[in-house]
Design a protein around this motif. Structure first.
Motif, PDB file in Angstrom:
ATOM      1  N   UNK A   1       0.850  -1.190   0.000  1.00  0.00           N
ATOM      2  CA  UNK A   1       0.000   0.000   0.000  1.00  0.00           C
ATOM      3  C   UNK A   1       0.889   1.244   0.000  1.00  0.00           C
ATOM      4  N   UNK A   2       0.389   2.315  -0.587  1.00  0.00           N
ATOM      5  CA  UNK A   2       1.185   3.543  -0.607  1.00  0.00           C
ATOM      6  C   UNK A   2       2.483   3.333  -1.356  1.00  0.00           C
ATOM      7  N   UNK A   3       3.575   3.836  -0.793  1.00  0.00           N
ATOM      8  CA  UNK A   3       4.902   3.713  -1.416  1.00  0.00           C
ATOM      9  C   UNK A   3       4.868   4.184  -2.873  1.00  0.00           C
ATOM     10  N   UNK A   4       4.268   5.334  -3.082  1.00  0.00           N
ATOM     11  CA  UNK A   4       4.046   5.831  -4.438  1.00  0.00           C
ATOM     12  C   UNK A   4       5.338   6.188  -5.157  1.00  0.00           C
ATOM     13  N   UNK A   5       6.284   6.754  -4.432  1.00  0.00           N
ATOM     14  CA  UNK A   5       7.555   7.115  -5.062  1.00  0.00           C
ATOM     15  C   UNK A   5       8.261   5.866  -5.583  1.00  0.00           C
ATOM     16  N   UNK A   6       8.303   4.832  -4.752  1.00  0.00           N
ATOM     17  CA  UNK A   6       8.954   3.593  -5.151  1.00  0.00           C
ATOM     18  C   UNK A   6       8.256   2.972  -6.355  1.00  0.00           C
ATOM     19  N   UNK A   7       6.936   2.947  -6.329  1.00  0.00           N
ATOM     20  CA  UNK A   7       6.180   2.368  -7.445  1.00  0.00           C
ATOM     21  C   UNK A   7       6.371   3.177  -8.723  1.00  0.00           C
ATOM     22  N   UNK A   8       6.449   4.488  -8.585  1.00  0.00           N
ATOM     23  CA  UNK A   8       6.653   5.331  -9.759  1.00  0.00           C
ATOM     24  C   UNK A   8       7.970   5.006 -10.449  1.00  0.00           C
ATOM     25  N   UNK A   9       9.025   4.804  -9.666  1.00  0.00           N
ATOM     26  CA  UNK A   9      10.330   4.501 -10.250  1.00  0.00           C
ATOM     27  C   UNK A   9      10.303   3.167 -10.987  1.00  0.00           C
ATOM     28  N   UNK A  10       9.646   2.174 -10.404  1.00  0.00           N
ATOM     29  CA  UNK A  10       9.556   0.857 -11.050  1.00  0.00           C
ATOM     30  C   UNK A  10       8.730   0.946 -12.325  1.00  0.00           C
ATOM     31  N   UNK A  11       7.615   1.685 -12.277  1.00  0.00           N
ATOM     32  CA  UNK A  11       6.790   1.819 -13.486  1.00  0.00           C
ATOM     33  C   UNK A  11       7.574   2.493 -14.611  1.00  0.00           C
ATOM     34  N   UNK A  12       8.329   3.538 -14.283  1.00  0.00           N
ATOM     35  CA  UNK A  12       9.139   4.206 -15.305  1.00  0.00           C
ATOM     36  C   UNK A  12      10.116   3.232 -15.945  1.00  0.00           C
ATOM     37  N   UNK A  13      10.772   2.405 -15.140  1.00  0.00           N
ATOM     38  CA  UNK A  13      11.724   1.429 -15.685  1.00  0.00           C
ATOM     39  C   UNK A  13      11.031   0.427 -16.599  1.00  0.00           C
ATOM     40  N   UNK A  14       9.841  -0.016 -16.215  1.00  0.00           N
ATOM     41  CA  UNK A  14       9.069  -0.939 -17.054  1.00  0.00           C
ATOM     42  C   UNK A  14       8.685  -0.287 -18.378  1.00  0.00           C
TER      43      UNK A  14
END
Length: 384
Positions: free
Chosen positions: A98-111
């Motif tokens: 849940x949350x952790x938006x910054x971390x998820x954003x970085x992973x999505x960008x890499x994908x």
């Protein structure tokens, strides 16, 4: 399934800034990036970045916490799954954390970077295409010294680099801050737009006084004058003044945007891919604001080149972006970890050409600036 995710690495990178950068909550002498490198079974690699401001002084995630979340929870959940289906990967991460938006954003960008490279197209093509190839970029005057800020603004105007300036205020008394802003506005006159960012530092009473004086001084936009937890007070202020008020910390996702729109609590939304949880989540937030007649602004977490250009691809796809952007992060850094840094000219950031983000990692600089470089040097290990 043509390619699977085989490896994800999150790297802390400490880069020096060109000068002290004062905000209401902290003063920065360096910026810490979390660079994400993603490798796929077909040999394709993707880059991402998560960056926050001043450790935990800005929000709920710190660089160290972002790396820990990726290493411990997000990366293991993605190993072995289809690398070409970004939506499915992000849906899996939504269930894992849940949350952790910054971390998820970085992973999505890499994908997205890896998949766009795989298809041989710019990342923005995967968002439906670009409606603009350049983005107006303001410059933040954040030394806190009036004469120095005026000199810096005059230099930027003369070089054709920026003609809109944001002032970070909220550390001093309301009167001192207003006097500082007013002096700069008088010096620059109609040659430049002046906006201010209070970074939630005022109470509603202080904001009512400060906004009135800033409006009289000719300030063009006021960002997040009061704490994000009080949207009804923001609505009262928005109803009282003509000068536009912008919500930043108060609007992270589409749900926040809907509530602020319902309350008529802001004239402008500041969009950031990191605080939204990724480019696609940012587009959802933008769509709510657009539908509600709220103007949009491309914000920044003072990212390096990877995060800045990721945001630029997203912002270039938006139907309207009335207030331009603040994508100045790379300009605030003395160095970066890409071979070619973004191009700024004619008061704008130019979207790079080429597949994916359009950036190439500089391995030598990454090795030099990464926080664990001593361990890497001793072991001779390079993860990718």
């Amino acid at each position: 399934m043509n390619a699977t995710i085989s490896f994800i690495e999150a790297i802390l990178v400490d880069l020096p800034t060109i000068r002290d950068h004062q905000l209401a909550m902290t003063t920065m002498q360096r910026q810490t990036l979390v660079i994400v490198r993603l490798r796929c079974s077909d040999g394709m690699e993707g880059l991402g970045e998560a960056t926050t401001i001043g450790g935990l002084s800005y929000g709920d995630e710190s660089p160290e916490g972002i790396k820990l979340a990726i290493d411990t929870y997000l990366a293991p959940a993605l190993i072995g799954i289809d690398a070409t289906n970004v939506n499915a990967a992000m849906q899996r991460l939504a269930k894992v954390a849940r949350g952790n938006r910054f971390a998820k954003s970085a992973v999505e960008t890499a994908l997205l970077d890896a998949q766009a490279k795989r298809l041989g197209v710019p990342l923005v093509t995967m968002l439906g295409g670009a409606v603009r190839s350049t983005l107006p970029v303001l410059w933040t005057l954040a030394s806190g010294d009036t004469a120095r800020d005026i000199e810096e603004a005059e230099t930027m105007l003369a070089e054709g680099r920026h003609n809109t300036f944001k002032l970070k205020i909220g550390r001093r008394s309301v009167r001192e801050d207003v006097d500082h802003v007013s002096a700069i506005k008088r010096a620059l006159g109609n040659r430049a737009r002046i906006t201010v960012d209070v970074n939630q530092a005022w109470s509603e009473v202080e904001a009512a006084t400060g906004i009135a004086m800033l409006e009289s001084a000719g300030v063009d936009l006021i960002e997040q004058p009061i704490p994000r937890e009080n949207p009804r007070a923001l609505a009262r202020l928005a109803a009282k003044f003509v000068v536009p008020l912008m919500a930043d910390e108060a609007v992270c996702g589409a749900e926040d945007a809907m509530e602020l729109a319902r309350l008529a609590a802001a004239d402008v939304f500041a969009l950031k891919i990191a605080k939204s949880g990724g480019i696609h989540a940012m587009l959802r937030t933008a769509a709510v604001g657009d539908a509600a007649g709220i103007q949009l602004y491309g914000g920044t977490m003072l990212e390096g080149s990877v995060g800045t250009i990721a945001a630029a691809h997203g912002f270039c796809s938006l139907p309207q972006l009335s207030w331009g952007t603040e994508l100045l992060g790379p300009l605030l850094l003395k160095d970066d970890v890409v071979t070619t840094r973004p191009t700024y000219r004619d008061f704008s950031l130019h979207l790079p050409e080429g597949p994916g983000l359009g950036l190439t990692l500089d391995q030598d600089k990454l090795d030099f600036y990464r926080r664990d470089r001593d361990r890497i040097a001793v072991s001779g290990f390079r993860a990718i």
